[in-house]
Write an enzyme that holds these catalytic residues in place. Sequence first.
Site, PDB file in Angstrom:
ATOM      1  N   THR A   8      58.676  45.344  35.629  1.00  0.00           N
ATOM      2  CA  THR A   8      58.205  47.287  34.804  1.00  0.00           C
ATOM      3  C   THR A   8      59.226  47.916  36.178  1.00  0.00           C
ATOM      4  O   THR A   8      59.388  47.344  37.355  1.00  0.00           O
ATOM      5  CB  THR A   8      56.647  47.015  35.165  1.00  0.00           C
ATOM      6  N   ASN A  10      57.614  50.644  36.614  1.00  0.00           N
ATOM      7  CA  ASN A  10      55.755  51.519  37.504  1.00  0.00           C
ATOM      8  C   ASN A  10      54.958  51.158  38.682  1.00  0.00           C
ATOM      9  O   ASN A  10      54.384  49.932  37.796  1.00  0.00           O
ATOM     10  CB  ASN A  10      55.416  51.681  35.840  1.00  0.00           C
ATOM     11  N   LYS A  13      51.662  50.251  37.429  1.00  0.00           N
ATOM     12  CA  LYS A  13      51.383  48.936  36.599  1.00  0.00           C
ATOM     13  C   LYS A  13      51.669  47.676  37.133  1.00  0.00           C
ATOM     14  O   LYS A  13      50.896  46.766  36.836  1.00  0.00           O
ATOM     15  CB  LYS A  13      52.479  49.361  35.465  1.00  0.00           C
ATOM     16  N   ASP A  70      55.029  46.644  27.077  1.00  0.00           N
ATOM     17  CA  ASP A  70      54.893  48.329  26.710  1.00  0.00           C
ATOM     18  C   ASP A  70      53.475  48.995  25.763  1.00  0.00           C
ATOM     19  O   ASP A  70      53.044  47.645  25.453  1.00  0.00           O
ATOM     20  CB  ASP A  70      56.425  48.274  24.877  1.00  0.00           C
ATOM     21  N   PHE A 159      49.328  56.123  34.901  1.00  0.00           N
ATOM     22  CA  PHE A 159      49.142  56.472  34.305  1.00  0.00           C
ATOM     23  C   PHE A 159      48.216  57.498  33.398  1.00  0.00           C
ATOM     24  O   PHE A 159      46.205  57.536  33.311  1.00  0.00           O
ATOM     25  CB  PHE A 159      47.185  55.312  34.607  1.00  0.00           C
ATOM     26  N   TYR A 161      47.763  59.228  30.664  1.00  0.00           N
ATOM     27  CA  TYR A 161      46.461  58.755  29.721  1.00  0.00           C
ATOM     28  C   TYR A 161      45.442  58.519  30.154  1.00  0.00           C
ATOM     29  O   TYR A 161      44.437  58.349  29.116  1.00  0.00           O
ATOM     30  CB  TYR A 161      46.848  58.005  27.926  1.00  0.00           C
ATOM     31  N   ARG A 188      45.505  45.332  29.256  1.00  0.00           N
ATOM     32  CA  ARG A 188      46.852  44.415  29.742  1.00  0.00           C
ATOM     33  C   ARG A 188      45.994  42.937  30.051  1.00  0.00           C
ATOM     34  O   ARG A 188      46.344  42.273  29.893  1.00  0.00           O
ATOM     35  CB  ARG A 188      47.006  45.108  30.888  1.00  0.00           C
TER      36      ARG A 188
END
Length: 214
Positions: A8, A10, A13, A70, A159, A161, A188
């Site tokens: 990733t 991110n 993440k 994803d 993040f 959302y 996750r």
Amino acid sequence: MTRILIATTNPAKLSEYRLLLRETNLELISLSDARITEVPDETGETFRDNAIAKARFYFARAHMPTLADDGGLEVDALGGAPGVRSHRWLGTANVTDRALADAVIDRMEKVEKPRRTARIRAAIALIFDEAGATREAVAEDAIEGIIAPRAYPEIRPGFPYRAVLWLPDRVCYLGELGEEEEARLSQRRKALEKLGPELKLIASKGGISYDRLR
């Protein structure tokens, strides 16, 4: 410990995976650690498609067990949007987290509460070598909620959302939770639990050396 690539870009993440996998016999390697700068195209029609494509892309370059995912927000009243385009929903990936959160709130302004159901979904793909053959496993899960009438004022970077998903059973935003509690509830974590047998198999092979990181 066995090394596993967490594929990733991110940072938030990656941090969450470090938290979720901290009690395993796995050494988490980032793309930066592996000196991989290439990025695959995300052209799949589902989260599952994109997760598998990314895992294969990075596994071919890292030559070690590789985990890629994803995911994003699915809003029922928006026909499942933003869905697989969650990070490119506004036409480009170079938009702020706040802009993404505000776009959801704006589009849901006149939608009644019973129709504001939504979820944050993740698909995780895991690829590794076992007995001379390449094995693939994929798991999906989601955390359910509703779209709040306004976004939570603080957005955890990476993040967006989580600032718009309201959890009725906890009477709070997902993004309002502390990092550890949020990780325990996360989509996750639930997907990783489904991949438990494969992760244990990878972890049992401690001491393997990978040329890429020499």
